[in-house]
Design a protein around this motif. Structure first.
Motif, PDB file in Angstrom:
ATOM      1  N   PHE A  18       0.856  -1.196   0.000  1.00 18.91           N
ATOM      2  CA  PHE A  18       0.000   0.000   0.000  1.00 18.91           C
ATOM      3  C   PHE A  18       0.890   1.243   0.000  1.00 18.91           C
ATOM      4  CE2 PHE A  18      -2.536  -3.374   1.696  1.00 18.91           C
ATOM      5  CZ  PHE A  18      -3.829  -3.123   1.261  1.00 18.91           C
ATOM      6  N   THR A  19       0.542   2.222  -0.808  1.00 15.98           N
ATOM      7  CA  THR A  19       1.351   3.438  -0.905  1.00 15.98           C
ATOM      8  C   THR A  19       0.508   4.669  -0.641  1.00 15.98           C
ATOM      9  OG1 THR A  19       0.967   3.926  -3.266  1.00 15.98           O
ATOM     10  CG2 THR A  19       2.641   2.272  -2.735  1.00 15.98           C
ATOM     11  N   ASP A  20       1.168   5.729  -0.181  1.00 13.08           N
ATOM     12  CA  ASP A  20       0.481   7.010  -0.012  1.00 13.08           C
ATOM     13  C   ASP A  20       1.516   8.128   0.019  1.00 13.08           C
ATOM     14  OD1 ASP A  20      -1.702   8.645   0.158  1.00 13.08           O
ATOM     15  OD2 ASP A  20      -1.956   8.453   2.312  1.00 13.08           O
ATOM     16  N   GLY A  21       1.089   9.291  -0.379  1.00  9.49           N
ATOM     17  CA  GLY A  21       1.928  10.474  -0.313  1.00  9.49           C
ATOM     18  C   GLY A  21       1.155  11.606   0.323  1.00  9.49           C
ATOM     19  N   GLY A  22       1.841  12.474   1.039  1.00  8.27           N
ATOM     20  CA  GLY A  22       1.188  13.604   1.682  1.00  8.27           C
ATOM     21  C   GLY A  22       1.935  14.894   1.435  1.00  8.27           C
ATOM     22  N   CYS A  23       1.216  15.994   1.494  1.00  6.86           N
ATOM     23  CA  CYS A  23       1.834  17.305   1.295  1.00  6.86           C
ATOM     24  C   CYS A  23       1.004  18.353   2.038  1.00  6.86           C
ATOM     25  CB  CYS A  23       1.885  17.638  -0.191  1.00  6.86           C
ATOM     26  SG  CYS A  23       2.886  19.083  -0.594  1.00  6.86           S
ATOM     27  N   ASP A  24       1.672  19.184   2.837  1.00  9.23           N
ATOM     28  CA  ASP A  24       0.967  20.178   3.635  1.00  9.23           C
ATOM     29  C   ASP A  24       1.810  21.436   3.773  1.00  9.23           C
ATOM     30  OD1 ASP A  24      -0.939  21.375   5.236  1.00  9.23           O
ATOM     31  OD2 ASP A  24      -0.136  20.474   7.085  1.00  9.23           O
ATOM     32  N   PRO A  25       1.364  22.573   3.161  1.00 10.22           N
ATOM     33  CA  PRO A  25       0.258  22.686   2.198  1.00 10.22           C
ATOM     34  C   PRO A  25       0.676  22.101   0.849  1.00 10.22           C
ATOM     35  CG  PRO A  25       1.413  24.757   2.372  1.00 10.22           C
ATOM     36  CD  PRO A  25       2.051  23.847   3.391  1.00 10.22           C
ATOM     37  N   ASN A  26      -0.131  22.274  -0.156  1.00  8.77           N
ATOM     38  CA  ASN A  26       0.188  21.724  -1.480  1.00  8.77           C
ATOM     39  C   ASN A  26       0.256  22.851  -2.506  1.00  8.77           C
ATOM     40  OD1 ASN A  26       0.587  19.857  -3.558  1.00  8.77           O
ATOM     41  ND2 ASN A  26      -1.613  19.581  -3.892  1.00  8.77           N
ATOM     42  N   PRO A  27       1.450  23.193  -3.021  1.00  6.50           N
ATOM     43  CA  PRO A  27       2.764  22.606  -2.726  1.00  6.50           C
ATOM     44  C   PRO A  27       3.268  23.021  -1.342  1.00  6.50           C
ATOM     45  CG  PRO A  27       3.008  24.437  -4.234  1.00  6.50           C
ATOM     46  CD  PRO A  27       1.529  24.235  -4.059  1.00  6.50           C
ATOM     47  N   GLY A  28       4.194  22.217  -0.848  1.00  5.77           N
ATOM     48  CA  GLY A  28       4.747  22.463   0.472  1.00  5.77           C
ATOM     49  C   GLY A  28       5.556  21.268   0.931  1.00  5.77           C
ATOM     50  N   GLN A  29       5.528  20.992   2.232  1.00  6.76           N
ATOM     51  CA  GLN A  29       6.294  19.878   2.763  1.00  6.76           C
ATOM     52  C   GLN A  29       5.627  18.552   2.368  1.00  6.76           C
ATOM     53  OE1 GLN A  29       8.264  20.491   6.754  1.00  6.76           O
ATOM     54  NE2 GLN A  29       6.497  21.843   7.015  1.00  6.76           N
ATOM     55  N   ALA A  30       6.409  17.696   1.698  1.00  8.18           N
ATOM     56  CA  ALA A  30       5.856  16.462   1.166  1.00  8.18           C
ATOM     57  C   ALA A  30       6.663  15.261   1.647  1.00  8.18           C
ATOM     58  CB  ALA A  30       5.851  16.501  -0.367  1.00  8.18           C
ATOM     59  N   GLY A  31       5.978  14.126   1.768  1.00  9.60           N
ATOM     60  CA  GLY A  31       6.631  12.879   2.153  1.00  9.60           C
ATOM     61  C   GLY A  31       5.830  11.693   1.653  1.00  9.60           C
ATOM     62  N   SER A  32       6.463  10.525   1.639  1.00  8.28           N
ATOM     63  CA  SER A  32       5.836   9.316   1.107  1.00  8.28           C
ATOM     64  C   SER A  32       5.869   8.197   2.131  1.00  8.28           C
ATOM     65  CB  SER A  32       6.556   8.865  -0.174  1.00  8.28           C
ATOM     66  OG  SER A  32       6.548   9.890  -1.150  1.00  8.28           O
ATOM     67  N   GLY A  33       4.885   7.290   2.026  1.00  8.72           N
ATOM     68  CA  GLY A  33       4.814   6.166   2.949  1.00  8.72           C
ATOM     69  C   GLY A  33       4.396   4.889   2.254  1.00  8.72           C
ATOM     70  N   MET A  34       4.705   3.761   2.898  1.00 10.42           N
ATOM     71  CA  MET A  34       4.389   2.467   2.302  1.00 10.42           C
ATOM     72  C   MET A  34       4.160   1.435   3.403  1.00 10.42           C
ATOM     73  SD  MET A  34       6.576   0.638  -0.742  1.00 10.42           S
ATOM     74  CE  MET A  34       7.944   0.002   0.241  1.00 10.42           C
ATOM     75  N   ALA A  35       3.165   0.572   3.213  1.00  7.11           N
ATOM     76  CA  ALA A  35       2.880  -0.521   4.141  1.00  7.11           C
ATOM     77  C   ALA A  35       2.914  -1.822   3.356  1.00  7.11           C
ATOM     78  CB  ALA A  35       1.523  -0.333   4.807  1.00  7.11           C
ATOM     79  N   VAL A  36       3.634  -2.805   3.861  1.00 11.67           N
ATOM     80  CA  VAL A  36       3.833  -4.068   3.149  1.00 11.67           C
ATOM     81  C   VAL A  36       3.229  -5.213   3.955  1.00 11.67           C
ATOM     82  CG1 VAL A  36       5.527  -5.616   2.107  1.00 11.67           C
ATOM     83  CG2 VAL A  36       5.993  -3.144   2.201  1.00 11.67           C
TER      84      VAL A  36
END
Length: 263
Positions: free
Chosen positions: A98-116
């Motif tokens: 499972f993947t997801d990405g976040g950004c706050d605000p957009n554009p702004g600080q962004a990061g990515s995550g993954m669950a296996v």
């Protein structure tokens, strides 16, 4: 026996199924059922989202594609099916990413995550690729890119792999739109292809894997545990400003992780 992939255009739950029993549940005793088997996932995906092709009745007789509004919407070009938690739970696959990405605000600080998940159980969490001036789309693409790289390793070890992403943009960039962009010299009508270099790399990787893995869409924040965990990892990436893609080092306590800030 060679593996087959089954497209259900009209049934209880239209979609792509990787085994006959799952397909049969959707079409058995369903009036007007339309479905067909394909030798590869790529052909099945193209048939499901494409606007051309034939389907088959339960008896296996080829018929023309239905012209009803519902049938057209089910096979409308550039649409993809969204899978529910119940549908995911029924899938028979060795590895789910499972993947997801976040950004706050957009554009702004962004990061990515993954669950296996391995054999249906949470096994690993990953986070990182922090960008102080990123976008939500780039964060989602980065997460999907990491999943594709992991899928390649798992597939080479003989494992079946399904990737779940809540960004239709990311999925369609890599599995649909890039096909046409490449044919046109990586150009599109109406202007610039954003995130082009990343998309090129991901497209090349997906082309190698497309007959071995699935890339499916899920909605975010609807109770799909893997998606929620990936979301929390993207928030950790932003909070810790982690630029590498790093494995979550602590014990995976799902309940506690889900209490963390959501994206």
């Amino acid at each position: 026996m060679a593996k087959k992939f089954y497209v259900v255009w009209q049934g209880r739950t239209p979609g792509i199924y990787t085994d006959w029993n799952s397909c049969k549940q959707q079409v058995d005793k369903f009036a007007g059922a339309k479905y067909k088997s394909f030798p590869t996932m790529a052909e099945a995906e193209q048939a499901f989202v494409g606007s051309h092709g034939a389907s088959t009745t339960k008896k296996g007789t080829a018929v023309k594609k239905a012209s009803s509004t519902s049938a057209k919407s089910a096979t409308k070009p550039n649409t993809i099916k969204t899978y529910t938690a119940a549908e995911i739970a029924k899938m028979n696959t060795d590895v789910m990413i499972f993947t997801d990405g976040g950004c706050d605000p957009n554009p702004g600080q962004a990061g990515s995550g993954m669950a296996v998940y391995r054999d249906g159980k949470i096994a690993e969490l990953w986070y990182g690729l922090y960008n102080p001036m990123g976008t939500n789309n780039t964060a989602e693409l980065n997460a999907l890119h990491q999943a594709l790289m992991m899928a390649q390793i798992e597939s080479n070890q003989g494992k079946s792999v399904t990737i779940f992403c809540d960004s239709k943009y990311s999925i369609q960039c890599v599995t649909q739109w890039a096909i046409g962009w490449q044919k046109k010299g990586w150009k599109k009508a109406g202007g610039e292809i954003k995130n082009l270099e990343l998309i090129k790399e991901m497209f090349a990787l997906h082309q190698q894997l497309k007959d071995k893995i699935q890339v499916l869409h899920v909605n975010g924040h609807v109770g799909v545990e893997g998606n929620e965990l990936a979301d929390r990892m993207s928030m950790i990436a932003i909070a810790e400003k982690e630029t590498e893609f790093t494995r979550y080092p602590d014990e995976i306590n799902v309940a506690e992780i889900l209490k963390m800030q959501a994206g």
